[in-house]
Scaffold this active site. Structure first.
Site, PDB file in Angstrom:
ATOM      1  CD  GLU A 191      -1.543   2.343   1.974  1.00 16.71           C
ATOM      2  OE1 GLU A 191      -2.301   3.344   1.981  1.00 16.71           O
ATOM      3  OE2 GLU A 191      -0.443   2.344   2.555  1.00 16.71           O
ATOM      4  CG  ASP A 229      -5.065   2.857   6.276  1.00 16.52           C
ATOM      5  OD1 ASP A 229      -4.222   2.518   7.138  1.00 16.52           O
ATOM      6  OD2 ASP A 229      -4.738   3.307   5.162  1.00 16.52           O
TER       7      ASP A 229
END
Length: 352
Positions: A191, A229
């Site tokens: 990511e 997240d």
């Protein structure tokens, strides 16, 4: 975000415009259609009964959550030995719980470091299911030269929360091993950007997997992608980003409210530092005019419904060496983990 200095906008682009429309209606008793999947299928699972709500709310394993965090909380940049250790820990943890786990492995070239081998982790209760609720996070940590960055909120805690969900709900999720609607846990790799956030240096795993699954026709099996997240810090505020999943966001808000009414949340207070509603995580406003770039973007662009659980503004330790275990507020983390567990059970077990 405008709340962050511009030179720190490597990971997310955020104009931070607030759409002031209040989400005044509770999810309780909603008669509106809930839409899922790229084809916008109507799916409106029933609310957990009071008996179910109390039974499932009492399920927890805080010690397991802490242990999971500590096993992940090491520098885990793609291509390093620690990255392999964390990947194997996640895989083994889920296989021990009888999940079907596979790796989506591929090579890609990244700035500074060159060719890398990435591995998305895909865990399912029923690999032959027709539809999935997908809970996702990323397990790599950011490459920061000369800094030992362990990424507690970014994103060891979200990973630990998903492993903890599988552990705590082992018995309740067992029927989903043969159900047509089942659960997928997705741990994205790569990511983080290695040099500067951009279309070719970020979300490597998500970009690869969304493109592959579109080609294979597998995106149509995803009811909804719920992406976690930057979780773990105290006083988070979450907003609804997308109109087509707003009712699902309000289900999370409703579960939070039910827990608060029954005093089932730990230290459910706010530090008073922030200006949002001090008694809730899920805010009654919608943010519509900005874009937070994260692993959901390749799926969003392919019309997969998304709920993005990321606090706004970001915790102040984001992308600093201070993002370590000392910033984790375990009461908040346990509360969020409980809300997400209840949402998962309501979604998967509430089919009429």
């Amino acid at each position: 975000m405008l709340s962050l200095q511009l030179h720190r906008l490597q990971k997310y682009l955020w104009p931070f415009c607030l759409h002031v429309a209040l989400l005044a209606t509770s999810a309780r008793g909603q008669t509106a259609d809930y839409l899922v999947g790229r084809k916008q299928t109507v799916y409106n699972p029933s609310q957990l009964s009071d008996v179910q709500f109390l039974e499932y709310s009492n399920l927890s394993d805080g010690q397991h959550l802490r242990e999971a965090v500590q096993n992940i909380l090491i520098p885990r940049v793609v291509g390093t030995a620690n990255h392999s250790i964390v990947r194997q820990y996640i895989v083994n943890s889920l296989r021990d719980l009888k999940w079907h786990v596979e790796l989506n492995s591929f090579h890609d070239k990244a700035p500074i470091v060159g060719q890398l081998h990435f591995h998305n982790i895909i865990a399912t209760l029923n690999p032959q299911a027709e539809r999935y609720l997908v809970l996702a996070c990323h397990y790599d940590s950011k490459y920061i030269p000369d800094v030992e960055f362990v990424g507690a909120i970014d994103s060891a805690v979200p990973c630990a929360m998903l492993l903890n969900l599988a552990k705590v709900l082992e018995e309740q999720l067992r029927p989903l091993q043969t159900a047509k609607l089942s659960l997928m846990l997705l741990f994205f790799d790569g990511e983080e950007a290695f040099e500067e956030w951009g279309p070719n240096d970020s979300i490597y795993g998500a970009r690869h997997l969304a493109k592959l699954w579109e080609k294979q026709g597998k995106l149509d099996r995803i009811d909804m992608l719920v992406l976690l997240d930057l979780l773990g810090a105290p006083d988070p505020a979450f907003y609804s980003f997308f109109g087509n999943t707003e009712l699902w966001f309000m289900r999370l808000a409703d579960l939070e409210q039910r827990l608060a009414e029954k005093s089932l949340l730990e230290r459910y207070v706010n530090s008073g530092v922030n200006n949002w509603d001090p008694t809730r995580y899920f805010q009654p406003q919608a943010l519509r005019s900005g874009l937070v770039e994260d692993d959901h973007i390749p799926f969003l662009r392919r019309n997969v419904p998304v709920v993005h659980l990321i606090p706004m503004p970001f915790p102040s330790v984001w992308h600093t060496q201070h993002d370590n275990e000392s910033v984790i507020d375990y009461a908040t983390t346990n509360n969020l983990a409980l809300i997400i567990r209840l949402f998962t059970l309501e979604y998967l077990l509430g089919a009429k």
